[in-house]
Scaffold this motif. Sequence first.
Motif, PDB file in Angstrom:
ATOM      1  N   LEU A 186       0.702  -1.592   0.022  1.00  0.00           N
ATOM      2  CA  LEU A 186       0.151  -0.197  -0.054  1.00  0.00           C
ATOM      3  C   LEU A 186       1.393   1.727  -0.068  1.00  0.00           C
ATOM      4  N   VAL A 187       1.874   1.483   0.908  1.00  0.00           N
ATOM      5  CA  VAL A 187       3.076   2.281   0.634  1.00  0.00           C
ATOM      6  C   VAL A 187       3.733   2.811  -0.797  1.00  0.00           C
ATOM      7  N   VAL A 188       3.550   1.215  -1.718  1.00  0.00           N
ATOM      8  CA  VAL A 188       4.462   2.019  -2.729  1.00  0.00           C
ATOM      9  C   VAL A 188       3.162   2.144  -3.603  1.00  0.00           C
ATOM     10  N   LEU A 189       1.988   1.600  -3.684  1.00  0.00           N
ATOM     11  CA  LEU A 189       1.140   2.185  -4.060  1.00  0.00           C
ATOM     12  C   LEU A 189       0.407   3.672  -4.032  1.00  0.00           C
ATOM     13  N   LEU A 190       0.378   3.976  -3.242  1.00  0.00           N
ATOM     14  CA  LEU A 190       0.312   6.258  -2.730  1.00  0.00           C
ATOM     15  C   LEU A 190       1.604   6.448  -3.150  1.00  0.00           C
ATOM     16  N   ASP A 191       3.150   5.730  -3.252  1.00  0.00           N
ATOM     17  CA  ASP A 191       3.912   6.183  -3.376  1.00  0.00           C
ATOM     18  C   ASP A 191       3.755   7.626  -4.825  1.00  0.00           C
ATOM     19  N   ASP A 192       2.241   7.661  -5.783  1.00  0.00           N
ATOM     20  CA  ASP A 192       2.379   8.243  -6.957  1.00  0.00           C
ATOM     21  C   ASP A 192       1.426   8.946  -6.276  1.00  0.00           C
ATOM     22  N   VAL A 193       0.553   9.610  -5.238  1.00  0.00           N
ATOM     23  CA  VAL A 193      -0.004   9.724  -4.851  1.00  0.00           C
ATOM     24  C   VAL A 193       0.761  11.322  -4.160  1.00  0.00           C
ATOM     25  N   PRO A 194       0.615  12.559  -5.020  1.00  0.00           N
ATOM     26  CA  PRO A 194       1.065  13.587  -4.418  1.00  0.00           C
ATOM     27  C   PRO A 194       0.843  13.630  -3.545  1.00  0.00           C
ATOM     28  N   SER A 195       1.716  14.370  -1.622  1.00  0.00           N
ATOM     29  CA  SER A 195       1.475  13.982  -0.697  1.00  0.00           C
ATOM     30  C   SER A 195       1.008  15.849  -0.725  1.00  0.00           C
ATOM     31  N   ASP A 196      -0.100  16.148   0.366  1.00  0.00           N
ATOM     32  CA  ASP A 196       0.192  17.806   0.571  1.00  0.00           C
ATOM     33  C   ASP A 196      -0.253  17.631   1.717  1.00  0.00           C
TER      34      ASP A 196
END
Length: 113
Positions: free
Chosen positions: A62-72
């Motif tokens: 899940l961490v790897v998958l969400l790495d593509d989501v820019p963090s705000d």
Amino acid sequence: FLLKEASQLTTTQLRNLCKIVGKSYIDISSDEQVVLKLLKDNIDELSMHITDNTALRSIESLVVLLDDVPSDDESEVQSEIEDRHDEASNNDNNNYNDECDAFDSHANDSKSF
């Protein structure tokens, strides 16, 4: 829940909950970016608090998958969520008012007979 209670869970509970979260299906191309950013921030923070390697491996995908989501910035994400909540509440209130108006109109029509 995991983020708030991770320190008070037993190792078995933590591992099982991380396994459930880690196997969640998330489509980053179609899910709302605001929700994904909030999830990413929470999962990142959770991964910093977890010391159990088995639990960490469970959420690693899940961490790897969400790495593509820019963090705000968390305040921006929270602000967006509050705006959406307010908008939904306003829509509910408008629907309620419309129903009341329709009922009042119908009641007035019935009195004229």
